[in-house]
Design a protein around this motif. Structure first.
Motif, short mmCIF file in Angstrom:
data_model
loop_
_atom_site.label_atom_id
_atom_site.label_comp_id
_atom_site.label_asym_id
_atom_site.label_seq_id
_atom_site.Cartn_x
_atom_site.Cartn_y
_atom_site.Cartn_z
N ASP A 86 1.48 5.10 5.09
CA ASP A 86 2.61 5.90 4.25
C ASP A 86 3.97 5.91 4.88
OD1 ASP A 86 2.58 7.68 6.61
OD2 ASP A 86 2.43 9.39 5.46
N HIS A 87 4.77 6.41 4.20
CA HIS A 87 6.56 6.27 4.57
C HIS A 87 6.68 6.62 6.07
CE1 HIS A 87 10.79 6.68 4.37
NE2 HIS A 87 10.49 5.80 3.59
N ILE A 88 6.34 7.92 6.35
CA ILE A 88 6.62 8.47 7.73
C ILE A 88 5.84 7.74 8.73
CG2 ILE A 88 6.40 10.30 9.23
CD1 ILE A 88 6.67 12.01 6.84
N ILE B 73 13.15 2.67 -2.48
CA ILE B 73 12.65 3.45 -1.19
C ILE B 73 11.82 2.28 -0.41
CG2 ILE B 73 11.08 5.09 -0.12
CD1 ILE B 73 11.71 6.92 -2.50
N VAL B 74 10.97 1.46 -1.07
CA VAL B 74 10.20 0.48 -0.30
C VAL B 74 11.28 -0.58 0.41
CG1 VAL B 74 8.51 -1.42 -0.41
CG2 VAL B 74 8.12 0.84 -1.52
N LEU B 75 12.31 -1.00 -0.67
CA LEU B 75 13.24 -2.24 0.06
C LEU B 75 13.92 -1.50 1.07
CD1 LEU B 75 14.15 -3.52 -3.62
CD2 LEU B 75 12.84 -4.70 -1.81
N ASP B 76 14.47 0.08 1.20
CA ASP B 76 15.23 0.41 2.06
C ASP B 76 14.26 0.33 3.51
OD1 ASP B 76 17.39 0.66 0.77
OD2 ASP B 76 16.92 2.92 0.47
N THR B 77 13.18 0.59 3.11
CA THR B 77 12.20 0.76 4.48
C THR B 77 11.84 -0.73 4.82
OG1 THR B 77 11.29 2.64 3.37
CG2 THR B 77 9.89 1.72 5.20
N GLN C 260 0.80 -1.25 0.07
CA GLN C 260 0.17 -0.01 -0.06
C GLN C 260 0.92 1.14 -0.01
OE1 GLN C 260 -2.34 1.42 3.30
NE2 GLN C 260 -4.10 1.22 2.10
N MET C 261 1.67 1.19 0.83
CA MET C 261 2.67 2.42 0.89
C MET C 261 3.30 2.68 -0.43
SD MET C 261 6.35 3.08 2.77
CE MET C 261 7.42 2.36 1.58
N TYR C 262 3.89 1.57 -1.23
CA TYR C 262 4.62 1.65 -2.51
C TYR C 262 3.44 2.47 -3.36
CZ TYR C 262 6.31 0.63 -7.10
OH TYR C 262 6.57 0.69 -8.60
N PHE C 263 2.31 1.99 -3.36
CA PHE C 263 1.17 2.58 -4.56
C PHE C 263 0.84 3.91 -4.16
CE2 PHE C 263 0.70 -1.94 -5.92
CZ PHE C 263 0.90 -1.48 -7.20
N VAL C 264 0.64 4.27 -2.89
CA VAL C 264 0.42 5.93 -2.33
C VAL C 264 1.38 6.63 -2.84
CG1 VAL C 264 0.39 7.23 -0.42
CG2 VAL C 264 -1.02 5.00 -0.26
N LEU D 197 9.39 6.47 -14.13
CA LEU D 197 10.12 7.08 -13.28
C LEU D 197 9.81 6.89 -11.88
CD1 LEU D 197 11.36 10.55 -14.85
CD2 LEU D 197 12.65 8.47 -14.53
N PRO D 198 8.85 7.39 -11.09
CA PRO D 198 8.36 6.88 -10.08
C PRO D 198 8.24 5.62 -9.79
CG PRO D 198 6.94 8.70 -10.73
CD PRO D 198 7.75 8.14 -11.84
N MET D 199 7.94 4.84 -10.48
CA MET D 199 7.78 3.53 -10.26
C MET D 199 9.13 2.69 -9.93
SD MET D 199 6.12 0.59 -12.98
CE MET D 199 4.90 1.40 -13.32
N SER D 200 10.18 3.16 -10.50
CA SER D 200 11.51 2.59 -10.40
C SER D 200 12.15 3.05 -9.13
CB SER D 200 12.47 3.16 -11.67
OG SER D 200 12.41 4.69 -11.60
N TRP D 201 12.08 4.37 -8.83
CA TRP D 201 12.81 4.92 -7.65
C TRP D 201 12.06 4.31 -6.30
CZ3 TRP D 201 11.58 9.75 -9.90
CH2 TRP D 201 10.59 10.65 -9.41
N MET D 202 10.68 4.10 -6.26
CA MET D 202 9.87 3.87 -5.14
C MET D 202 10.18 2.49 -4.74
SD MET D 202 8.11 5.89 -3.71
CE MET D 202 7.35 4.66 -2.63
#
Length: 319
Positions: free
Chosen positions: A180-182, A159-163, A100-104, A151-156
């Motif tokens: 969400d991320h925070i 970010i999700v893997l780091d989280t 869910q966070m990824y898609f948000v 573009l956002p699909m790739s960098w997200m």
């Protein structure tokens, strides 16, 4: 509920903190009707533009991409919070929360970049009208909007893997209406700051780059229109072609900029107020945008009128 990160299997969606149980029913009903408005309105725009061959133009293809992001965002975020208040179902699986966070955040970033494409469309149409049909074709829009998705699909993913790699040993309660991320990273035990800084940098990039370009393009458009030698009515007509885009952009960016600016100058919201504000600027534009497409866009409005008049005529003749 405190759990060790090795045994955490799920999160609990808190929703609106402090909301009394007697309001659960009205809140879930309100969110349900908002979701219906988002689904019906944006599916209608997508179907209407696809059905009307005369609307297969760059501007309306961009509207379709925006409608798709709005529809997907509402579908990703609202069913779970509705389920919480309607069926007392607060649990979301550990990996489901990250999905869910990824898609948000992916959909939010894509929406920003598609708004930038929309501003470029109006920039070329007003400032280079004779070259518009050559420069801004349907293929051009498809490529630019495709980049806005990819573009956002790739960098997200990064970010999700780091989280996901963070150790989670604090409370598993998500203080928000969606993951969400925070809201997720504050539950981590270590290296949280690094992950948050990287994600914040990417969020600012996906917000400020489109906003900067949009602001510049509309400033140039206004200057170009004011310099026209034609009548005031012609100038107003030229500006009116930009009004749907300006309204949609305003609804998306201004609340976000207000919240970021308020935090920057030291004005902090209480947690319940912050969640309500975030929900308002995240969800309401998705429900309102289809109305803007229909009532502030000349071609769509005229096609709708023709459909209604034709239907009334057919019903009167058959009656």
């Amino acid at each position: 509920m405190i759990t060790n990160f090795t045994t955490m299997r799920s999160f609990l969606i808190l929703g609106f903190p402090g909301l009394l149980p007697q309001y659960y029913g009205p809140v879930s009903a309100l969110l349900f009707f908002v979701y219906l408005a988002i689904a019906i309105g944006n599916i209608f725009i997508l179907a209407f533009v696809v059905y009307e061959k005369s609307l297969h133009k760059p501007t309306y293809l961009i509207f379709c991409h925006l409608a798709l992001t709005d529809l997907m965002f509402g579908t990703v975020t609202l069913p779970k919070i509705i389920s919480k208040y309607w069926f007392d179902d607060s649990i979301i699986s550990f990996y489901g929360c990250f999905v869910q966070m990824y898609f948000v955040h992916f959909l939010g970033a894509s929406h920003s970049f598609i708004l930038m494409v929309m501003a470029l469309d109006r920039f070329v149409a007003i400032c280079a009208p004779l070259r518009y049909t050559a420069l801004f074709t349907n293929n051009t829009v498809s490529v630019l909007c495709g980049i806005s998705w990819i573009l956002p699909m790739s960098w997200m993913v990064g970010i999700v893997l780091d989280t996901l790699r963070l150790p989670y040993c604090n409370s598993n309660i998500i203080t928000h209406c969606f993951c969400d991320h925070i809201a997720i990273t504050v539950l981590g035990c270590e290296n949280v700051r690094e992950v948050q800084v990287v994600a914040f940098g990417m969020a600012m990039f996906s917000l400020m780059l489109p906003l900067g370009f949009i602001t510049f393009s509309y400033f140039v458009i206004i200057v170009a229109v004011m310099r026209m030698t034609s009548s005031n009515s012609s100038r107003m007509t030229a500006l009116s072609t930009c009004s749907p885009q300006i309204l949609i952009t305003f609804l998306y960016f201004m609340p976000r900029c207000f919240v970021y600016l308020a935090n920057f100058v030291g004005f902090t919201f209480s947690v319940p107020v912050r969640i309500v504000v975030v929900m308002l600027y995240s969800i309401l534009p998705a429900a309102i945008n289809p109305l803007i497409y229909c009532f502030k866009t000349k071609d769509i409005k005229e096609h709708l009128k023709k459909k209604l008049v034709t239907r009334k005529f057919n019903s009167s003749t058959t009656g």
